[in-house]
Enzyme design. Structure first.
Site, mmCIF file in Angstrom:
data_model
loop_
_atom_site.group_PDB
_atom_site.id
_atom_site.type_symbol
_atom_site.label_atom_id
_atom_site.label_comp_id
_atom_site.label_asym_id
_atom_site.label_seq_id
_atom_site.Cartn_x
_atom_site.Cartn_y
_atom_site.Cartn_z
ATOM 1 N N HIS A 1 33.125 41.918 45.777
ATOM 2 C CA HIS A 1 34.014 42.132 44.634
ATOM 3 C C HIS A 1 33.363 43.040 43.593
ATOM 4 C CE1 HIS A 1 36.554 40.535 41.136
ATOM 5 N NE2 HIS A 1 37.325 41.288 41.879
ATOM 6 N N HIS B 1 34.732 46.961 42.762
ATOM 7 C CA HIS B 1 35.102 47.443 41.421
ATOM 8 C C HIS B 1 34.183 48.570 40.962
ATOM 9 C CE1 HIS B 1 38.527 45.046 40.080
ATOM 10 N NE2 HIS B 1 38.023 44.049 40.791
ATOM 11 N N HIS C 1 43.085 42.981 46.743
ATOM 12 C CA HIS C 1 43.197 41.643 46.141
ATOM 13 C C HIS C 1 44.227 40.787 46.881
ATOM 14 C CE1 HIS C 1 41.003 43.727 42.892
ATOM 15 N NE2 HIS C 1 40.531 42.530 42.604
ATOM 16 N N GLU D 1 46.742 46.880 36.419
ATOM 17 C CA GLU D 1 45.324 46.466 36.447
ATOM 18 C C GLU D 1 44.697 46.274 35.083
ATOM 19 O OE1 GLU D 1 42.625 49.017 38.638
ATOM 20 O OE2 GLU D 1 41.074 47.515 38.548
ATOM 21 N N HIS E 1 46.358 42.533 33.557
ATOM 22 C CA HIS E 1 45.427 41.838 34.444
ATOM 23 C C HIS E 1 44.037 41.711 33.809
ATOM 24 C CE1 HIS E 1 41.998 42.904 37.058
ATOM 25 N NE2 HIS E 1 42.303 41.755 37.631
ATOM 26 N N HIS F 1 42.052 38.107 32.616
ATOM 27 C CA HIS F 1 40.671 37.704 32.910
ATOM 28 C C HIS F 1 39.956 37.314 31.612
ATOM 29 C CE1 HIS F 1 39.315 38.541 37.103
ATOM 30 N NE2 HIS F 1 40.375 39.317 37.153
ATOM 31 N N HIS G 1 45.088 35.765 40.534
ATOM 32 C CA HIS G 1 45.418 36.864 41.440
ATOM 33 C C HIS G 1 46.597 36.546 42.349
ATOM 34 C CE1 HIS G 1 43.176 40.465 40.649
ATOM 35 N NE2 HIS G 1 42.276 39.689 40.084
#
Ligand code: CUO
Length: 682
Positions: free
Chosen positions: A201, A205, A227, A345, A361, A365, A401
């Site tokens: 992950h 990114h 994802h 995103e 998104h 987080h 997610h």
């Protein structure tokens, strides 16, 4: 010490000899009183640095705003800007020596995780550095993978040890991880806390960063797809241990049932990640310590509504008021899913209208990661959801997610169903398919394995010998796919072979209809093959999967021969794939039935024109794409399961994926996966 060793030493402990946490003090000391300084490098040697006016913090832009010792979060826009400023400064250096000197200067000024992120970024993106192989994040930051109590105990042991002691110090972690049998969610903690999963992950990114001008093909779409595949694989794992499929986190006004306590520390500072109690509510963001403005949950809800409106209207609006249609059936320009991915995103440099569609998104987080201390009243650090290297440990990651994926799926359901013509390939018939492993047919096995890392690269144990970190992880016995295909064309034909895996039964033990199983298909492999006229036998090894890294991609063997620049750049770029050891779901001790889906498509229709010289990742291309080139499959990612099935197949009373197999180019096969625990023999 070679240039390469010197540069890579910057990933290691101990840090340079100046370790003050106050950035400005450090640079004043170095710049004014010691125009040239020696810096101690990880391998025990020193380099002399020339005076570097460009290492003045005022020239590093916002790179110094994140305090050392605290968390760095790419989900936080101000942190992204800090990363961009530091990466820009690194990118401006000329040559390896110049970068090394500059990076050594700033290493003790900027935040530790930011430094490693930026140095990794520049090695990945600067063409002349493509012969450098990135070290494994487990070795750079053992603190992000192993509970602090193991590390502290080992440090104490190292201090007590007789310096002549011959035996190697080993830190073991797993298979209990941070779980107990009290919480059902802990049944999958071995998977959520897997080192390879979390490295994947972080690495993904890094390869697909937002707002960093990297110009990656189909970036928004691959954000959706990678994802989505994480969720399908998590669900397969959950069903393996008797848990229901993950439920989306859609209502942000009710408590989150499951808490998370990582037991990890952020950097080398000893500062603990924030924890979240069971039944914690998300809260309006009210902190002023990370440079973000206050943000209410209402704002997230407004952004979500605007995205949903766009999906159902079929278009978005840009800042000038122009209409941008959302469709996956385009011959030029971006697919709708790609545009939606950028907006969701969100990447402010690519979103059609960042002010309007927001930063949904990323900020979800952030709000979740600060739900335990939303106003900094307790001066607590963010939770693990804030860092891409740790977020997948937390059960709420998958719930968030799953929500993200459901929005994308809502869009996909607005697209026309595939036609039989889209799905079929006249002239090609699949006769037989199977998998073999250790002479067993259609029976695969999983169990526990162990992997060793060198923890003393990332933490100073004051030990003359390396300290080894031994991690337990799920693994599987390698296997081969066997596919027999008849090519009725009179000439050789190039095809794409697509292989997916899904559980056969849902949590209630029932065979799943197509639309339930549709979002559970996990890509296992995708490759091209030339069929000769007549019968063809294809044998394909599981280790060659298009979604995984080879095993050693997460491991550095110091005795191995140096990599060529081609190998190293492929390692750095393609290393963002899924971990090979998690290719298969765990299955059950008594065996669990899964289905393999094989589809053959015409490469003439799948192919993408590439510039000369584009090099595909030999592995992991499905999640990592191609370095400096286009994604090599023209079909929408997730094809053929990303859309509804053709209405012409709907004459079955309950459509299942097996109805696709009425087409000659598609075949399915039931297989069993058995979990052997400690008895796994590879
Ligand atoms: Cu990878 Cu939410 O994007 O974690």
């Amino acid at each position: 010490m070679s240039e390469a060793q010197s540069l890579l030493s910057l990933f290691e402990k101990p840090y340079p000899d100046v370790t003050t946490p106050r950035a400005n003090e450090a640079i004043v000391f170095e710049m004014e009183e010691r125009p040239a300084v020696s810096v101690r490098l990880g391998a025990g040697s020193t380099i002399n640095l020339r005076k570097r006016p460009d290492a003045d913090p005022s020239r590093l832009g916002t790179a110094t705003v994140i305090p050392r010792g605290s968390a760095f979060s790419f989900f936080v826009r101000t942190h992204r800007q800090a990363a961009k400023d530091l990466c820009d400064a690194f990118m401006k250096t000329t040559g390896v020596q110049d970068l090394m000197e500059f990076a050594a200067r700033v290493k003790n000024i900027v935040n530790e995780s930011l430094f490693i992120y930026s140095l990794s970024f520049v090695i990945l993106h600067k063409k002349e550095l493509r012969n450098f192989r990135l070290p494994s994040l487990v070795e750079v930051f053992p603190q992000k993978f192993v509970p602090v109590e193991h590390l502290v105990k080992s440090q104490q042991e190292a201090v007590r040890r007789d310096k002549n002691e011959e035996t190697q110090m080993v830190i073991e972690h797993g298979p209990d991880f941070s779980s107990t049998s009290i919480k059902p969610e802990h049944r999958v903690s071995y998977w959520r806390e897997d080192y390879g999963l979390n490295i994947h992950h972080w690495h993904w990114h890094l390869v697909y960063p937002i707002e960093m001008n990297v110009n990656r093909d189909r970036k928004g779409e691959i954000f959706f797809y990678m994802h989505q595949q994480m969720i399908t694989r998590y669900d397969m794992e959950r069903l393996s241990v008797g848990l229901r499929r993950v439920e989306k986190l859609e209502n942000w006004r009710i408590p989150i049932p499951d808490g998370y306590f990582s037991k990890l520390t952020v950097n080398n500072s000893g500062r603990a990640w924030g924890t979240r109690q069971d039944t914690t509510n998300m809260k309006d963001f009210r902190r002023n310590d990370i440079g973000l403005q206050q943000l209410d949950i209402t704002e997230l809800e407004v952004w979500r509504n605007r995205l949903m409106d766009a999906i159902h209207q079929g278009y978005m609006k840009n800042a000038k008021g122009d209409t941008i249609h959302l469709s996956d059936d385009v011959t030029t320009g971006k697919r709708g899913i790609d545009i939606l991915g950028d907006a969701f995103e969100a990447d402010s440099s690519l979103s059609p209208h960042f002010q309007f569609y927001g930063d949904l998104h990323n900020m979800a987080h952030v709000l979740i990661s600060f739900s335990h201390d939303n106003d900094n009243a307790h001066k607590e650090e963010m939770g693990v959801m804030g860092d891409s290297a740790t977020a997948m440990r937390d059960p709420v990651f998958y719930r968030l997610h799953k929500f993200v994926d459901d929005v994308f799926q809502a869009y996909k359901l607005t697209q026309r169903p595939y036609t039989l013509e889209n799905l079929s390939m006249p002239g090609v018939v699949v006769n037989q398919v199977s998998v073999t492993s250790k002479k067993q047919v259609n029976k695969l096995t999983t169990g526990w394995s162990m992997r060793e890392f060198e923890a003393s690269r990332g933490i100073d144990f004051s030990s003359p010998k390396p300290v080894i970190l031994r991690l337990t992880h799920l693994d599987s016995v390698p296997f081969n796919y066997h596919i027999e295909i008849t090519n009725n064309e009179p000439r050789p034909t190039v095809v794409t072979v697509r292989i997916f895996l899904a559980p056969k039964h849902n949590g209630a033990g029932e065979e799943m209809p197509f639309m339930e199983q549709r979002v559970l298909w996990s890509e296992m492999d995708k490759f091209n093959h030339t069929l000769n006229p007549g019968k063809n036998q294809i044998v394909r090894a599981s280790k060659d999967s298009s979604v995984t890294n080879p095993n050693d991609f997460t491991f550095r063997d110091l005795n191995a021969r140096p990599m060529t620049s081609t190998e190293a750049s492929e390692f750095d770029f393609c290393g963002c794939g899924w971990p090979q050891h998690l290719l298969l779901p765990r299955g059950k001790p008594e065996g669990m039935t899964f289905q393999l889906f094989f589809m053959i498509t015409d490469f003439e229709k799948d192919k993408v024109e590439q510039a000369r010289g584009a090099r595909s990742c030999a592995n992991a291309v499905s999640f990592c794409g191609v370095l400096d080139a286009k994604f090599p499959d023209s079909r929408p990612m997730g094809f053929p399961f990303d859309r509804r099935p053709p209405p012409s197949l709907l004459d079955a009373s309950v459509l299942t994926a097996a109805d696709y197999a009425r087409l000659g180019n598609i075949m399915m096969q039931d297989i069993t996966i058995t979990f052997l625990g400690d008895k796994l023999v590879k």
